[in-house]
Design an enzyme around this catalytic site. Structure first.
Site, PDB file in Angstrom:
ATOM      1  N   ALA A   1     130.340  66.250 -33.902  1.00 35.98           N
ATOM      2  CA  ALA A   1     131.671  66.975 -34.510  1.00 35.98           C
ATOM      3  C   ALA A   1     132.108  68.457 -34.319  1.00 35.98           C
ATOM      4  O   ALA A   1     133.155  68.711 -33.802  1.00 35.98           O
ATOM      5  CB  ALA A   1     131.492  66.671 -35.945  1.00 35.98           C
TER       6      ALA A   1
ATOM      7  N   PHE B   1     129.612  57.558 -37.184  1.00 34.36           N
ATOM      8  CA  PHE B   1     130.521  57.991 -36.037  1.00 34.36           C
ATOM      9  C   PHE B   1     129.976  58.966 -35.237  1.00 34.36           C
ATOM     10  O   PHE B   1     129.325  59.975 -35.515  1.00 34.36           O
ATOM     11  CB  PHE B   1     131.884  58.543 -36.787  1.00 34.36           C
ATOM     12  CG  PHE B   1     132.464  57.694 -37.805  1.00 34.36           C
ATOM     13  CD1 PHE B   1     133.412  56.976 -37.318  1.00 34.36           C
ATOM     14  CD2 PHE B   1     132.100  57.719 -39.146  1.00 34.36           C
ATOM     15  CE1 PHE B   1     134.250  55.956 -38.224  1.00 34.36           C
ATOM     16  CE2 PHE B   1     132.811  56.858 -39.806  1.00 34.36           C
ATOM     17  CZ  PHE B   1     133.675  55.917 -39.513  1.00 34.36           C
TER      18      PHE B   1
ATOM     19  N   VAL C   1     128.583  61.014 -39.895  1.00 35.57           N
ATOM     20  CA  VAL C   1     129.423  61.751 -38.805  1.00 35.57           C
ATOM     21  C   VAL C   1     128.341  62.602 -38.114  1.00 35.57           C
ATOM     22  O   VAL C   1     127.996  63.555 -38.681  1.00 35.57           O
ATOM     23  CB  VAL C   1     130.642  62.645 -39.171  1.00 35.57           C
ATOM     24  CG1 VAL C   1     131.136  63.252 -37.974  1.00 35.57           C
ATOM     25  CG2 VAL C   1     131.617  61.734 -39.955  1.00 35.57           C
ATOM     26  N   CYS C   2     127.929  62.525 -36.921  1.00 40.91           N
ATOM     27  CA  CYS C   2     127.138  63.445 -36.019  1.00 40.91           C
ATOM     28  C   CYS C   2     127.856  64.632 -35.972  1.00 40.91           C
ATOM     29  O   CYS C   2     128.745  65.000 -35.592  1.00 40.91           O
ATOM     30  CB  CYS C   2     127.031  62.822 -34.503  1.00 40.91           C
ATOM     31  SG  CYS C   2     126.003  63.835 -33.765  1.00 40.91           S
ATOM     32  N   ILE C   3     126.973  65.601 -36.575  1.00 41.02           N
ATOM     33  CA  ILE C   3     127.404  66.902 -36.816  1.00 41.02           C
ATOM     34  C   ILE C   3     127.569  67.564 -35.498  1.00 41.02           C
ATOM     35  O   ILE C   3     128.223  68.522 -35.208  1.00 41.02           O
ATOM     36  CB  ILE C   3     126.083  67.816 -37.576  1.00 41.02           C
ATOM     37  CG1 ILE C   3     126.864  69.222 -37.994  1.00 41.02           C
ATOM     38  CG2 ILE C   3     124.752  67.584 -37.106  1.00 41.02           C
ATOM     39  CD1 ILE C   3     125.986  69.737 -39.034  1.00 41.02           C
TER      40      ILE C   3
END
Length: 129
Positions: free
Chosen positions: A82, A39, A77-79
């Site tokens: 996010a 994501f 999830v791309c930190i």
């Protein structure tokens, strides 16, 4: 065949997360392997545990969690994306001195290295933007 998915659209703003979820179920039903889902950009909102859609609408976060529970699909999830959008895991909230977190397990905050690894492991890599 091994597939990887990249989801870049926010739930309820675009059809891309719903299309990606339907595609994921379809390839699994046909006997293919789903190596993982990454994501990115506004797609990180799919990981929010604070989503509360009306009862007659699909809860996208819960639907992704169920996919993981049924088929052990990694949900990365791309930190950076996010954190920029106010999504944090419990450990990131503590690290940044925040009182709350909203990334639902089993979603995992990871770096772009995970995206590249997913692309390399996949025979087909499909983007839903």
């Amino acid at each position: 065949m091994q597939y990887g998915l990249l989801v870049m659209g926010a739930p309820y703003s675009t059809v891309s997360p719903h299309s990606a979820l339907r595609f994921a179920h379809a390839i699994i039903a046909r006997g293919h392997c789903l190596a993982g889902v990454f994501f990115y950009h506004d797609g990180v909102h799919n990981a929010s545990s604070l989503m509360a859609p009306p009862q007659d609408e699909l809860n996208m976060c819960q639907a992704w969690v169920e996919l993981h529970q049924q088929h052990e699909v990694a949900l990365d999830v791309c930190i950076a994306a996010a954190l920029r959008r106010g999504l944090m895991s419990e450990s990131e909230a503590q690290r940044h001195g925040k009182q709350a977190f909203n990334v639902a397990p089993p979603f995992e905050l990871t770096g772009l290295g995970q995206l590249l690894e997913l692309q390399q492991r996949s025979d087909r890599f499909i983007t839903f933007a």
